[in-house]
Design a protein around this motif. Structure first.
Motif, PDB file in Angstrom:
ATOM      1  N   ASP A 342       0.815  -1.216   0.000  1.00 36.27           N
ATOM      2  CA  ASP A 342       0.000   0.000   0.000  1.00 36.27           C
ATOM      3  C   ASP A 342       0.851   1.269   0.000  1.00 36.27           C
ATOM      4  O   ASP A 342       0.645   2.179   0.811  1.00 36.27           O
ATOM      5  CB  ASP A 342      -0.951  -0.010   1.199  1.00 36.27           C
ATOM      6  N   ILE A 343       1.780   1.345  -0.945  1.00 36.76           N
ATOM      7  CA  ILE A 343       2.627   2.541  -1.015  1.00 36.76           C
ATOM      8  C   ILE A 343       1.806   3.758  -1.436  1.00 36.76           C
ATOM      9  O   ILE A 343       2.128   4.894  -1.087  1.00 36.76           O
ATOM     10  CB  ILE A 343       3.814   2.319  -1.959  1.00 36.76           C
ATOM     11  N   GLY A 344       0.723   3.527  -2.179  1.00 34.54           N
ATOM     12  CA  GLY A 344      -0.141   4.639  -2.570  1.00 34.54           C
ATOM     13  C   GLY A 344      -0.721   5.347  -1.363  1.00 34.54           C
ATOM     14  O   GLY A 344      -0.819   6.576  -1.338  1.00 34.54           O
ATOM     15  N   ARG A 345      -1.092   4.588  -0.343  1.00 37.08           N
ATOM     16  CA  ARG A 345      -1.606   5.204   0.879  1.00 37.08           C
ATOM     17  C   ARG A 345      -0.523   6.032   1.565  1.00 37.08           C
ATOM     18  O   ARG A 345      -0.791   7.130   2.063  1.00 37.08           O
ATOM     19  CB  ARG A 345      -2.120   4.123   1.838  1.00 37.08           C
ATOM     20  N   ALA A 346       0.709   5.515   1.574  1.00 34.98           N
ATOM     21  CA  ALA A 346       1.805   6.246   2.213  1.00 34.98           C
ATOM     22  C   ALA A 346       2.057   7.569   1.508  1.00 34.98           C
ATOM     23  O   ALA A 346       2.278   8.609   2.152  1.00 34.98           O
ATOM     24  CB  ALA A 346       3.065   5.389   2.219  1.00 34.98           C
ATOM     25  N   LEU A 347       2.035   7.567   0.189  1.00 38.31           N
ATOM     26  CA  LEU A 347       2.251   8.799  -0.566  1.00 38.31           C
ATOM     27  C   LEU A 347       1.115   9.789  -0.342  1.00 38.31           C
ATOM     28  O   LEU A 347       1.338  10.997  -0.200  1.00 38.31           O
ATOM     29  CB  LEU A 347       2.382   8.483  -2.055  1.00 38.31           C
ATOM     30  N   ALA A 348      -0.119   9.269  -0.295  1.00 32.02           N
ATOM     31  CA  ALA A 348      -1.276  10.146  -0.090  1.00 32.02           C
ATOM     32  C   ALA A 348      -1.347  10.670   1.331  1.00 32.02           C
ATOM     33  O   ALA A 348      -1.967  11.715   1.581  1.00 32.02           O
ATOM     34  CB  ALA A 348      -2.563   9.383  -0.426  1.00 32.02           C
ATOM     35  N   ALA A 349      -0.700   9.986   2.278  1.00 34.50           N
ATOM     36  CA  ALA A 349      -0.787  10.381   3.688  1.00 34.50           C
ATOM     37  C   ALA A 349      -0.030  11.660   3.984  1.00 34.50           C
ATOM     38  O   ALA A 349      -0.292  12.324   4.988  1.00 34.50           O
ATOM     39  CB  ALA A 349      -0.258   9.252   4.576  1.00 34.50           C
ATOM     40  N   ARG A 350       0.894  12.018   3.132  1.00 31.24           N
ATOM     41  CA  ARG A 350       1.688  13.225   3.385  1.00 31.24           C
ATOM     42  C   ARG A 350       0.778  14.452   3.372  1.00 31.24           C
ATOM     43  O   ARG A 350       0.091  14.725   2.396  1.00 31.24           O
ATOM     44  CB  ARG A 350       2.781  13.370   2.336  1.00 31.24           C
ATOM     45  N   GLY A 351       0.797  15.169   4.463  1.00 31.34           N
ATOM     46  CA  GLY A 351      -0.025  16.371   4.577  1.00 31.34           C
ATOM     47  C   GLY A 351      -1.462  16.078   4.961  1.00 31.34           C
ATOM     48  O   GLY A 351      -2.292  16.980   4.994  1.00 31.34           O
ATOM     49  N   ARG A 352      -1.782  14.798   5.228  1.00 37.14           N
ATOM     50  CA  ARG A 352      -3.130  14.450   5.641  1.00 37.14           C
ATOM     51  C   ARG A 352      -3.099  13.838   7.035  1.00 37.14           C
ATOM     52  O   ARG A 352      -2.041  13.543   7.581  1.00 37.14           O
ATOM     53  CB  ARG A 352      -3.751  13.461   4.644  1.00 37.14           C
ATOM     54  N   ASP A 353      -4.271  13.629   7.582  1.00 34.90           N
ATOM     55  CA  ASP A 353      -4.372  13.064   8.930  1.00 34.90           C
ATOM     56  C   ASP A 353      -4.282  11.543   8.858  1.00 34.90           C
ATOM     57  O   ASP A 353      -5.233  10.816   9.121  1.00 34.90           O
ATOM     58  CB  ASP A 353      -5.694  13.505   9.572  1.00 34.90           C
ATOM     59  N   ASP A 354      -3.106  11.065   8.467  1.00 32.17           N
ATOM     60  CA  ASP A 354      -2.865   9.633   8.324  1.00 32.17           C
ATOM     61  C   ASP A 354      -1.391   9.406   8.628  1.00 32.17           C
ATOM     62  O   ASP A 354      -0.518   9.995   7.990  1.00 32.17           O
ATOM     63  CB  ASP A 354      -3.204   9.174   6.904  1.00 32.17           C
ATOM     64  N   ASP A 355      -1.114   8.582   9.615  1.00 28.92           N
ATOM     65  CA  ASP A 355       0.272   8.392  10.039  1.00 28.92           C
ATOM     66  C   ASP A 355       0.934   7.190   9.367  1.00 28.92           C
ATOM     67  O   ASP A 355       1.976   6.719   9.818  1.00 28.92           O
ATOM     68  CB  ASP A 355       0.358   8.264  11.560  1.00 28.92           C
ATOM     69  N   TYR A 356       0.350   6.697   8.288  1.00 29.04           N
ATOM     70  CA  TYR A 356       0.942   5.590   7.536  1.00 29.04           C
ATOM     71  C   TYR A 356       2.090   6.142   6.691  1.00 29.04           C
ATOM     72  O   TYR A 356       1.880   6.954   5.781  1.00 29.04           O
ATOM     73  CB  TYR A 356      -0.099   4.930   6.636  1.00 29.04           C
ATOM     74  N   THR A 357       3.312   5.731   6.982  1.00 26.88           N
ATOM     75  CA  THR A 357       4.487   6.316   6.351  1.00 26.88           C
ATOM     76  C   THR A 357       5.051   5.421   5.260  1.00 26.88           C
ATOM     77  O   THR A 357       4.694   4.245   5.122  1.00 26.88           O
ATOM     78  CB  THR A 357       5.591   6.562   7.389  1.00 26.88           C
ATOM     79  N   MET A 358       5.975   5.991   4.505  1.00 27.16           N
ATOM     80  CA  MET A 358       6.713   5.197   3.525  1.00 27.16           C
ATOM     81  C   MET A 358       7.459   4.052   4.215  1.00 27.16           C
ATOM     82  O   MET A 358       7.575   2.951   3.665  1.00 27.16           O
ATOM     83  CB  MET A 358       7.706   6.097   2.783  1.00 27.16           C
ATOM     84  N   SER A 359       7.957   4.328   5.412  1.00 26.67           N
ATOM     85  CA  SER A 359       8.647   3.280   6.155  1.00 26.67           C
ATOM     86  C   SER A 359       7.713   2.116   6.475  1.00 26.67           C
ATOM     87  O   SER A 359       8.110   0.947   6.435  1.00 26.67           O
ATOM     88  CB  SER A 359       9.243   3.859   7.446  1.00 26.67           C
ATOM     89  N   ASP A 360       6.448   2.426   6.773  1.00 29.15           N
ATOM     90  CA  ASP A 360       5.455   1.367   7.012  1.00 29.15           C
ATOM     91  C   ASP A 360       5.243   0.538   5.743  1.00 29.15           C
ATOM     92  O   ASP A 360       5.134  -0.697   5.804  1.00 29.15           O
ATOM     93  CB  ASP A 360       4.117   1.973   7.454  1.00 29.15           C
ATOM     94  N   ALA A 361       5.157   1.206   4.593  1.00 35.48           N
ATOM     95  CA  ALA A 361       4.947   0.494   3.336  1.00 35.48           C
ATOM     96  C   ALA A 361       6.099  -0.466   3.048  1.00 35.48           C
ATOM     97  O   ALA A 361       5.894  -1.567   2.519  1.00 35.48           O
ATOM     98  CB  ALA A 361       4.792   1.493   2.187  1.00 35.48           C
ATOM     99  N   HIS A 362       7.323  -0.066   3.412  1.00 36.82           N
ATOM    100  CA  HIS A 362       8.475  -0.952   3.234  1.00 36.82           C
ATOM    101  C   HIS A 362       8.455  -2.096   4.246  1.00 36.82           C
ATOM    102  O   HIS A 362       8.636  -3.270   3.884  1.00 36.82           O
ATOM    103  CB  HIS A 362       9.773  -0.156   3.376  1.00 36.82           C
ATOM    104  N   ALA A 363       8.268  -1.749   5.521  1.00 37.75           N
ATOM    105  CA  ALA A 363       8.312  -2.771   6.571  1.00 37.75           C
ATOM    106  C   ALA A 363       7.218  -3.815   6.387  1.00 37.75           C
ATOM    107  O   ALA A 363       7.456  -5.023   6.535  1.00 37.75           O
ATOM    108  CB  ALA A 363       8.200  -2.109   7.937  1.00 37.75           C
ATOM    109  N   LEU A 364       6.012  -3.371   6.054  1.00 43.12           N
ATOM    110  CA  LEU A 364       4.911  -4.317   5.839  1.00 43.12           C
ATOM    111  C   LEU A 364       5.109  -5.112   4.554  1.00 43.12           C
ATOM    112  O   LEU A 364       4.716  -6.284   4.473  1.00 43.12           O
ATOM    113  CB  LEU A 364       3.578  -3.576   5.815  1.00 43.12           C
ATOM    114  N   GLY A 365       5.707  -4.498   3.540  1.00 41.06           N
ATOM    115  CA  GLY A 365       6.015  -5.235   2.324  1.00 41.06           C
ATOM    116  C   GLY A 365       6.925  -6.412   2.622  1.00 41.06           C
ATOM    117  O   GLY A 365       6.750  -7.515   2.081  1.00 41.06           O
TER     118      GLY A 365
END
Length: 468
Positions: A342-365
């Motif tokens: 879900d890297i798309g969610r990480a990219l969309a989270a920037r500047g929004r109220d979502d703490d899902y980071t690029m690091s999460d997308a890597h770690a969960l991958g």
């Protein structure tokens, strides 16, 4: 007209001193004039505010700003501006409120910035914000403005920051390598070791240019090697002839670039070192694990990997298929890779109220695809060169702290020389020049590992077995 004469007048100026003297009228008049001059000198106003600093700030010393001649116990703004070292067409600025001491002085090494718990001479620089607009300050210069609490200008000074751009020259590596540049000291008088510098996922040549000048000053011929150039956020690609997608990028490209650099005049072809940051670190680790020492583009003296990966990751961009495209290739074949989650969610989270980071997308991958990890691993045990890694556990781009530990552990098992600087509180900016924007924990990390990087490179630049 003020007249001071006799014992009574001297005692006004020097009340603790007794004078016994006999004067004639002429002597009294002479004494009155000389005493008046002394009095005027004593009560003359102090010189106006003055900004005192080094003529140039470099990474070797704390950037102390000392301001004298201020009103005591008074608030002042200290504003800094420079052309961004990372993007020369952009600006970095800061505005910091200080209170002068009882002697009318602000010394950023000891004076607290407003609301800061400790004095930090780096604070005005590391608190700079980025503006996508040209600066009026020339590259390599720093403008320091002092203003009153109501923003009225008081005084100003412009000094150098970083390596003086006039101290080195630039030329292209060759038409085969779009955007690749070579920097060399103007006063170079001997064959210099070669240092390749690769930036990260931002693409273009900004990362290489940002990280290179200090190494040119230290005596390296630096080759900045951009390897892809995306068209981010609707902007045009900075280097149109490079790939726009981070997909199946050929490691062979670096091999060919090293071959070209070894043909340059004024270099030591037997001394080539690699340094990459972020995706550039992934690149240089792959290159040194795949390119054989007996290749004309192989045989490196050392490798520096700032905030690296220990595996190959999924590719992205125009023409890449999600979950199907590798980030890198070798000899025309895509390398095994770990997909993102879900890297798309990480990219969309920037500047929004979502703490899902690029690091999460890597770690969960990695967690969601355990069978993909080992085939995608960078075989760092095949790198016979000394390796230095820098990582941070607070990295929100990818888990560079964890991945740096994995690299260090694997190489230790095989008895390979590895230096690791891994910081529990630092992030993706844990390596690099301390004269940059960023937090206190990143700065503390940089102040340790940046000098260590210079030492590491210097120790291995003169090895005579790099190509064996």
């Amino acid at each position: 007209m003020l007249s001071i004469d006799g014992k009574k007048g001297w005692q006004r100026l020097f009340p603790t001193t007794e004078f016994h003297m006999t004067t004639s009228p002429m002597m009294t008049q002479a004494l009155s004039l000389s005493t008046l001059m002394l009095l005027v000198a004593c009560v003359a106003p102090p010189p106006g505010p003055e900004i005192k600093t080094a003529e140039r700030f470099t990474w070797r010393d704390a950037p102390v700003i000392d301001v004298l001649g201020l009103e005591p116990e008074t608030d002042y703004w200290l504003n800094l501006e420079r052309a961004s070292a990372y993007t020369p067409t952009a600006t970095e600025r800061s505005s910091t409120l200080y209170r002068s001491d009882a002697n009318g002085r602000i010394d950023t090494s000891v004076t607290l910035a407003k609301d800061e718990p400790t004095a930090d001479p780096y604070f005005p620089i590391r608190s700079m914000s980025y503006a996508d607009e040209p600066s009026q300050v020339q590259p390599g210069r720093l403008k320091i403005d002092l203003l009153t609490s109501t923003r009225e200008p008081v005084t100003s000074r412009t000094i150098g920051i970083g390596t003086d751009p006039a101290s080195y020259t630039e030329f292209a590596l060759g038409a085969e390598f779009p955007g690749a540049f070579v920097w060399r000291r103007v006063e170079a008088d001997a064959a210099e070791p070669i240092l390749f510098v690769l930036g990260g996922s931002e693409g273009g040549d900004g990362g290489a240019r940002y990280g290179s000048p200090a190494f040119v000053e230290a005596g390296y011929t630096v080759v900045g090697l951009p390897y892809y150039s995306p068209a981010w956020f609707g902007n045009s690609a900075a280097i149109p002839d490079l790939p726009r997608a981070f997909a199946d990028l050929p490691i062979d490209y670096l091999e060919r670039a090293v071959m070209a650099a070894r043909q340059l005049d004024g270099v030591n072809p037997d001394s080539v070192q690699l340094m990459g940051t972020s995706k550039g670190a992934e690149y240089v680790l792959l290159a040194s694990s795949l390119i054989s020492d007996d290749s004309a583009g192989g045989g490196f003296c050392s490798v520096v990997a700032n905030v690296p990966s220990d595996v190959v990751w999924e590719g992205w961009g125009a023409g890449a298929n999600a979950g199907e495209t590798s980030g890198f290739s070798w000899r025309g074949e895509p390398l095994d890779f770990v997909p993102y989650t879900d890297i798309g969610r990480a990219l969309a989270a920037r500047g929004r109220d979502d703490d899902y980071t690029m690091s999460d997308a890597h770690a969960l991958g990695r967690k969601d695809n355990p069978d993909r990890v080992e085939p995608a691993r960078i075989f760092v045990e095949r790198i016979d060169e000394p390796v230095l890694v820098v990582g941070g556990d607070m990295d929100t781009v990818w888990p560079s702290g964890e991945m740096s530990r994995a690299i260090k552990t694997t190489r230790d098992v095989h008895g390979l020389e590895t230096e690791a600087y891994i910081y529990p509180k630092a992030g993706h900016g844990s390596g690099g020049n301390p004269l940059r924007r960023g937090g206190q924990d990143n700065l503390a990390a940089q102040l340790e590992n940046y000098p260590a990087t210079f030492d590491f490179l210097a120790r291995h630049a003169r090895r005579d077995d790099c190509r064996d």
